[in-house]
Design an enzyme around this catalytic site. Structure first.
Site, PDB file in Angstrom:
ATOM      1  CG  ASP A   1      -1.623  -1.342   1.363  1.00  9.51           C
ATOM      2  OD1 ASP A   1      -2.449  -1.654   0.491  1.00  9.51           O
ATOM      3  OD2 ASP A   1      -1.321  -2.096   2.311  1.00  9.51           O
TER       4      ASP A   1
ATOM      5  CG  HIS B   1      -3.263  -5.163   3.569  1.00  6.53           C
ATOM      6  ND1 HIS B   1      -2.826  -4.406   2.518  1.00  6.53           N
ATOM      7  CD2 HIS B   1      -3.700  -6.321   3.016  1.00  6.53           C
ATOM      8  CE1 HIS B   1      -2.991  -5.075   1.390  1.00  6.53           C
ATOM      9  NE2 HIS B   1      -3.520  -6.240   1.671  1.00  6.53           N
TER      10      HIS B   1
HETATM   11  N1  LIG Z   1      -0.734  -7.852   2.503  1.00  8.38           N
HETATM   12  C1  LIG Z   1      -0.769  -7.629   1.213  1.00  8.38           C
HETATM   13  O1  LIG Z   1      -0.361  -6.549   0.752  1.00  8.38           O
HETATM   14  C2  LIG Z   1      -1.299  -8.641   0.233  1.00  8.38           C
HETATM   15  C3  LIG Z   1      -1.272  -8.379  -1.140  1.00  8.38           C
HETATM   16  C4  LIG Z   1      -1.733  -9.344  -2.024  1.00  8.38           C
HETATM   17  C5  LIG Z   1      -2.251 -10.542  -1.539  1.00  8.38           C
HETATM   18  N2  LIG Z   1      -2.297 -10.752  -0.203  1.00  8.38           N
HETATM   19  C6  LIG Z   1      -2.786 -12.025   0.346  1.00  8.38           C
HETATM   20  O2  LIG Z   1      -1.758 -12.996   0.204  1.00  8.38           O
HETATM   21  C7  LIG Z   1      -2.314 -14.297   0.206  1.00  8.38           C
HETATM   22  C8  LIG Z   1      -1.757 -15.125  -0.918  1.00  8.38           C
HETATM   23  O3  LIG Z   1      -2.119 -14.596  -2.180  1.00  8.38           O
HETATM   24  P1  LIG Z   1      -1.886 -15.432  -3.510  1.00  8.38           P
HETATM   25  O4  LIG Z   1      -2.394 -14.584  -4.622  1.00  8.38           O
HETATM   26  O5  LIG Z   1      -0.497 -15.953  -3.569  1.00  8.38           O
HETATM   27  O6  LIG Z   1      -2.895 -16.648  -3.270  1.00  8.38           O
HETATM   28  P2  LIG Z   1      -2.873 -18.113  -3.898  1.00  8.38           P
HETATM   29  O7  LIG Z   1      -4.214 -18.685  -3.613  1.00  8.38           O
HETATM   30  O8  LIG Z   1      -2.360 -18.083  -5.298  1.00  8.38           O
HETATM   31  O9  LIG Z   1      -1.788 -18.868  -3.010  1.00  8.38           O
HETATM   32  C9  LIG Z   1      -1.976 -19.190  -1.677  1.00  8.38           C
HETATM   33  C10 LIG Z   1      -1.239 -20.485  -1.415  1.00  8.38           C
HETATM   34  O10 LIG Z   1      -1.349 -20.769  -0.021  1.00  8.38           O
HETATM   35  C11 LIG Z   1      -1.504 -22.147   0.121  1.00  8.38           C
HETATM   36  N3  LIG Z   1      -2.039 -22.470   1.447  1.00  8.38           N
HETATM   37  C12 LIG Z   1      -3.322 -22.485   1.870  1.00  8.38           C
HETATM   38  N4  LIG Z   1      -3.386 -22.870   3.162  1.00  8.38           N
HETATM   39  C13 LIG Z   1      -2.117 -23.080   3.554  1.00  8.38           C
HETATM   40  C14 LIG Z   1      -1.539 -23.504   4.779  1.00  8.38           C
HETATM   41  N5  LIG Z   1      -2.296 -23.798   5.839  1.00  8.38           N
HETATM   42  N6  LIG Z   1      -0.191 -23.633   4.830  1.00  8.38           N
HETATM   43  C15 LIG Z   1       0.581 -23.364   3.769  1.00  8.38           C
HETATM   44  N7  LIG Z   1       0.077 -22.968   2.584  1.00  8.38           N
HETATM   45  C16 LIG Z   1      -1.246 -22.829   2.474  1.00  8.38           C
HETATM   46  C17 LIG Z   1      -2.422 -22.536  -1.039  1.00  8.38           C
HETATM   47  O11 LIG Z   1      -2.375 -23.927  -1.328  1.00  8.38           O
HETATM   48  C18 LIG Z   1      -1.829 -21.679  -2.159  1.00  8.38           C
HETATM   49  O12 LIG Z   1      -0.794 -22.375  -2.860  1.00  8.38           O
HETATM   50  C19 LIG Z   1      -3.823 -14.081   0.150  1.00  8.38           C
HETATM   51  O13 LIG Z   1      -4.337 -14.188   1.461  1.00  8.38           O
HETATM   52  C20 LIG Z   1      -3.954 -12.661  -0.348  1.00  8.38           C
HETATM   53  O14 LIG Z   1      -5.184 -12.085   0.058  1.00  8.38           O
HETATM   54  C21 LIG Z   1      -1.837  -9.832   0.684  1.00  8.38           C
END
Ligand SMILES: NC(=O)c1ccc[n+]([C@@H]2O[C@H](COP(=O)([O-])OP(=O)(O)OC[C@H]3O[C@@H](n4cnc5c(N)ncnc54)[C@H](O)[C@@H]3O)[C@@H](O)[C@H]2O)c1
Length: 332
Positions: free
Chosen positions: A160, A188
């Site tokens: 952000d 966030h």
């Molecule tokens: N803070 C930020 O600025 C920000 C920005 C973008 C995305 N995000 C968040 O980041 C996260 C990941 O995003 P993404 O696009 O890579 O999602 P994604 O769905 O492509 O990947 C998430 C991965 O996590 C794995 N996973 C699920 N449960 C798990 C567990 N208990 N242990 C280990 N791995 C597990 C899934 O199998 C998947 O491979 C989401 O929660 C998204 O909302 C945060």
């Protein structure tokens, strides 16, 4: 003499952000061009094959700094000996799901991963939570890993922060590297408050306040704020996928500045355990302006908060307090 490798855990490593993040870490973007790393990648069993594919690509990329790869679905193996933990794995909100159901899934993930980190990570391991709800997942991790110092547990609001820098640089047609000291306050989420009141731009005639250069308070107090708050949704609309390369890059920026320090005169935004600075609620993970030195962050103190900002700091704080209550209600 070559440095000892640093072990970096990435959870959710088979996902979108993971795929963008692990090569950045292996190239030295996170910890420096002279810092060898060993990557620990965790995902869940349904993603095990994809995770192994990522491992194969890491081998194929022949990164000179990459001294080893652990790819596993075993949380204890993943956490053992790690110096840095980037928590990207979580349960996403699916259509038709209630907020409480998503919270409940993530609370149970972060509770168990907290224990694994507490018991098996290296002493003084630095933790960055990326998975949403990032602030509250980090809070749960902190609560269930009481022997990890609270100052070692943070969440990502640097994306952000970088988005705010990007918007100002586009508006003024200046290099993004000449813009500094924006602040992301609070959660966030779309309640975050991107604040430019102390931000500056380096110009040929010295540093100038962003407000003085933009000369458009209506834009700064309106469209600028909503654009940053809603940027994640705009990326999803355009890409049909959520932001990944910018999130991965921001995670590297967050850890790099935390470990190696912020440049003199510059602060960044980090979600940290609130001590009630700026009358934010204490006991939640709240994003503040921080400087980093010798591997420790410090909240920048003494910035003036006007009435407009006060309301926005309170609003996002209120949302975090409610999220905390919701998370706790999932524990009982
Ligand atoms: N803070 C930020 O600025 C920000 C920005 C973008 C995305 N995000 C968040 O980041 C996260 C990941 O995003 P993404 O696009 O890579 O999602 P994604 O769905 O492509 O990947 C998430 C991965 O996590 C794995 N996973 C699920 N449960 C798990 C567990 N208990 N242990 C280990 N791995 C597990 C899934 O199998 C998947 O491979 C989401 O929660 C998204 O909302 C945060």
């Amino acid at each position: 003499m070559a440095k000892e490798p640093v072990r970096v855990l990435v959870t959710g490593a088979a996902g979108q952000i993971g795929y963008a993040l692990v090569p950045m870490i292996a190239r030295g973007v996170m910890l420096g061009a002279d810092q060898p790393v060993i990557l620990h990648m965790l995902d869940i069993p349904p993603a095990a094959e994809a995770l192994n594919g990522v491992k194969m690509e890491l081998v194929d990329a022949a990164f000179p700094l990459l001294k080893g790869v652990v790819a596993t679905t075993d949380v204890v193996e993943a956490c053992t000996g790690v110096n840095v933990a980037v928590m990207v794995g979580g349960f996403p909100r699916k259509e038709g799901m209630e907020r409480k159901d998503v919270m409940s899934k993530n609370v149970s993930i972060y509770k168990s991963q907290a224990s694994a980190l507490e018991q098996h990570a290296a002493p003084n391991c630095k933790v960055l939570v990326v998975a949403n709800p990032a602030n509250t997942n980090a809070l749960i991790l902190k609560e269930f890993a009481p022997s990890i110092p609270a100052k070692n547990i943070t969440c990502l609001t640097r994306l952000d922060h970088n988005r705010a820098l990007g918007q100002i640089s586009e508006k003024l047609n200046v290099q993004v590297s000449d813009v500094k000291n924006v602040i992301i306050w609070g959660n966030h989420s779309s309640s975050q408050y991107p604040d430019v009141n102390h931000a500056t731009v380096m110009t040929p005639s010295g540093e100038k306040p962003v407000r003085e250069l933009v000369k458009d308070d209506a834009w700064l107090n309106g469209e600028f704020i909503t654009t940053v708050q809603q940027r994640g949704a705009a990326i999803i609309k355009a890409r049909k996928l959520s932001s990944a390369l910018s999130a991965a890059s921001a995670a590297c920026d967050h850890i790099r500045d935390w470990v190696l320090g912020t440049p003199e005169g510059t602060w960044v935004s980090m979600g940290v355990y609130s001590d009630g600075s700026y009358n934010a609620p204490a006991g939640v993970i709240y994003s503040f302006p921080v400087t980093c030195k010798n591997g420790e962050w410090t909240i920048v103190q003494g910035l003036a908060i006007d009435e407009f900002s006060r309301k926005k700091l309170d609003l996002t704080g209120q949302e975090l307090t409610e999220e905390k209550e919701l998370a706790y209600s999932c524990l009982s």
